[in-house]
Design a protein around this motif. Structure first.
Motif, short mmCIF file in Angstrom:
data_model
loop_
_atom_site.label_atom_id
_atom_site.label_comp_id
_atom_site.label_asym_id
_atom_site.label_seq_id
_atom_site.Cartn_x
_atom_site.Cartn_y
_atom_site.Cartn_z
N HIS A 175 2.05 65.78 53.86
CA HIS A 175 1.53 64.81 53.47
C HIS A 175 0.76 63.93 53.98
CE1 HIS A 175 1.74 68.08 50.33
NE2 HIS A 175 2.90 67.69 50.20
N ARG A 176 1.59 62.71 54.97
CA ARG A 176 1.17 61.85 55.61
C ARG A 176 0.18 62.30 56.81
NH1 ARG A 176 6.90 58.43 56.97
NH2 ARG A 176 7.52 58.42 54.95
N LEU A 177 0.36 62.78 56.95
CA LEU A 177 -1.19 63.29 58.04
C LEU A 177 -2.22 64.38 57.67
CD1 LEU A 177 1.64 63.16 60.74
CD2 LEU A 177 -0.02 61.39 60.27
N PRO A 178 -2.94 64.44 56.97
CA PRO A 178 -4.09 65.19 56.51
C PRO A 178 -5.14 65.32 57.28
CG PRO A 178 -4.03 63.13 55.15
CD PRO A 178 -3.34 62.83 56.06
N GLN A 179 -5.47 63.83 58.36
CA GLN A 179 -6.73 64.86 59.56
C GLN A 179 -5.53 65.61 60.65
OE1 GLN A 179 -4.31 62.14 59.62
NE2 GLN A 179 -3.76 60.89 60.71
N VAL A 180 -4.30 65.80 60.28
CA VAL A 180 -3.57 66.71 61.42
C VAL A 180 -3.43 67.84 60.92
CG1 VAL A 180 -1.76 67.06 63.19
CG2 VAL A 180 -2.26 64.77 62.46
N SER A 181 -4.01 69.57 61.33
CA SER A 181 -3.98 70.48 61.06
C SER A 181 -2.08 71.31 60.94
CB SER A 181 -4.12 71.56 61.14
OG SER A 181 -4.05 71.86 62.81
N ALA A 182 -1.79 72.01 59.60
CA ALA A 182 -0.55 72.55 60.22
C ALA A 182 -0.22 73.12 61.33
CB ALA A 182 -0.42 73.31 58.99
N HIS A 183 -1.78 73.96 62.02
CA HIS A 183 -0.90 74.45 63.36
C HIS A 183 -0.82 73.72 64.57
CE1 HIS A 183 -1.13 77.20 66.37
NE2 HIS A 183 -2.75 76.93 66.74
N ASP A 184 -1.67 72.47 64.65
CA ASP A 184 -1.38 71.45 65.73
C ASP A 184 0.26 70.26 65.02
OD1 ASP A 184 -3.63 72.01 66.66
OD2 ASP A 184 -4.84 70.19 65.47
N TRP A 185 0.65 70.13 64.00
CA TRP A 185 1.83 69.41 64.18
C TRP A 185 2.88 70.45 64.03
CZ3 TRP A 185 3.40 65.11 63.15
CH2 TRP A 185 4.18 64.54 62.29
N ASN A 186 2.67 72.02 63.72
CA ASN A 186 3.75 73.14 64.57
C ASN A 186 3.84 72.92 65.67
OD1 ASN A 186 5.24 74.73 64.67
ND2 ASN A 186 3.32 76.67 64.48
N LEU A 187 2.68 72.98 66.45
CA LEU A 187 2.30 72.74 67.93
C LEU A 187 3.18 71.89 68.96
CD1 LEU A 187 -1.40 74.45 68.61
CD2 LEU A 187 1.14 75.17 68.85
N LEU A 188 2.44 71.08 68.26
CA LEU A 188 3.21 69.27 68.91
C LEU A 188 4.53 69.84 68.18
CD1 LEU A 188 1.03 66.95 66.77
CD2 LEU A 188 0.83 67.04 69.63
N THR A 189 5.13 69.95 67.67
CA THR A 189 6.92 70.16 67.66
C THR A 189 7.78 70.85 67.90
OG1 THR A 189 6.33 69.86 65.05
CG2 THR A 189 8.65 70.37 65.34
N GLY A 190 7.07 72.40 68.67
CA GLY A 190 6.95 73.06 69.48
C GLY A 190 6.85 72.67 70.75
N VAL A 191 6.29 71.55 71.06
CA VAL A 191 6.15 70.28 72.38
C VAL A 191 7.94 69.61 72.88
CG1 VAL A 191 5.52 69.06 74.61
CG2 VAL A 191 4.21 71.11 72.93
N VAL A 192 7.31 69.24 71.86
CA VAL A 192 9.04 68.13 71.49
C VAL A 192 10.03 69.12 72.13
CG1 VAL A 192 10.04 66.68 70.53
CG2 VAL A 192 8.16 66.94 70.50
N THR A 193 10.28 70.41 70.72
CA THR A 193 11.23 71.03 71.40
C THR A 193 11.69 71.45 71.99
OG1 THR A 193 11.13 71.37 68.52
CG2 THR A 193 12.58 72.84 69.94
N GLY A 194 10.34 71.79 73.16
CA GLY A 194 11.15 72.32 74.40
C GLY A 194 11.22 72.03 75.20
#
Length: 298
Positions: A175-194
């Motif tokens: 909700h704080r980052l409306p400019q970021v799509s849910a898909h991109d946020w998931n991919l960013l989380t994935g890179v950090v998780t990896g």
């Protein structure tokens, strides 16, 4: 659409409860490391064309948030969950994770604009009945008390706490980052998780004393890839889309779909019909969601 996204995410996430049974000759650390290494790799590949647009808003605060969310939702959660499934069974893990809707709904009811708790009482009551119906069977396996199952229960509680915190923090960040799509946020989380999963590899190899055949490693790779693509990439993406469309109190109820699908997959894996108590539990899961939807009607 938010409800449909939540149901689809639950159907995909329910598969991760069966994966530890499929790879029972590997430890929970190994399953988590394999899954999230593939998740990180696929996320990085998908993020390459998007990175020039994303790096413009990335700050230290966002990077720290992604590290915290990755630990809570993936590393800590799935190591604990996989261990709980292997030590206590699918029903045990499903039972404890079944508390997630109650936990997230209660905490989320304090958010601004949330539906007050009294209106959610019927939904929470059905959730409690569903959990109690399979509680005794999950802890004892139908027989005497077992220490290994008790340890699995504690691991499931750790997974419960970890994912409850994640669900609330992740929804707030979206909700704080409306400019970021849910898909991109998931991919960013994935890179950090990896990247974080690389830290699991030495421990995963050190604590595994078993010898695995080439066929077993092939099966392990297939399980890891399946969980990464279906549960992490697709499931998390659907969950993020849902988190933007629904209030926190309703987000909590959507987790019930994961519990329901996990039970169904578990019955198929064990090739048996549910018991009377399990039928009642699944019916109560459905009623819990329906009454929660009714409470959110304007």
């Amino acid at each position: 659409m938010g409800i449909l996204y939540g149901a689809a995410a639950g159907a995909l996430w329910g598969t991760v409860f069966v994966a530890p049974a499929l790879g029972s000759d590997f430890t929970g650390l190994q399953l988590a490391a394999g899954r999230y290494l593939v998740y990180g790799l696929v996320s990085a590949l998908l993020l390459v064309p998007r990175w020039p647009q994303l790096r413009g808003w990335m700050e230290g605060t966002h990077r720290r948030a992604l590290v915290g969310l990755s630990l809570l939702a993936n590393i800590i959660y799935y190591v604990a969950l996989a261990t709980a499934v292997q030590w206590g069974g699918v029903a045990m893990a499903s039972l404890v994770i079944g508390f997630l809707p109650v936990a997230v709904t209660v905490v989320g009811s304090r958010a601004a604009g949330a539906v007050p708790l009294p209106r959610l009482a019927p939904s929470l009551l059905f959730s409690a009945i569903a959990i109690v119906c399979i509680g005794g069977q999950a802890l004892t396996g139908g027989g005497a008390f077992e220490w290994r199952r008790a340890a699995g229960f504690l691991c499931a509680v750790v997974a419960l706490v970890s994912w409850t915190i994640y669900a609330l923090r992740n929804a707030r960040w979206l909700h704080r980052l409306p400019q970021v799509s849910a898909h991109d946020w998931n991919l960013l989380t994935g890179v950090v998780t990896g990247a974080l999963s690389l830290l699991l590899v030495p421990a995963a190899l050190y604590f595994d004393t078993a010898t695995h055949s080439a066929g077993a490693w092939t099966r392990f790779a297939a399980i890891s890839a399946g969980m990464a693509v279906f549960a992490s990439i697709l499931g998390n993406g659907l969950w993020n889309r849902m988190s933007r469309l629904l209030p926190l109190t309703l987000v909590g109820q959507m987790i019930l779909f994961e519990t329901l699908f996990a039970l169904v997959y578990g019955f198929l894996w064990e090739w048996r019909m549910p018991s009377v108590a399990e039928w009642i539990a699944m019916a109560c899961v459905g009623l819990s969601v329906v009454t929660c939807l009714h409470a959110h009607r304007r």
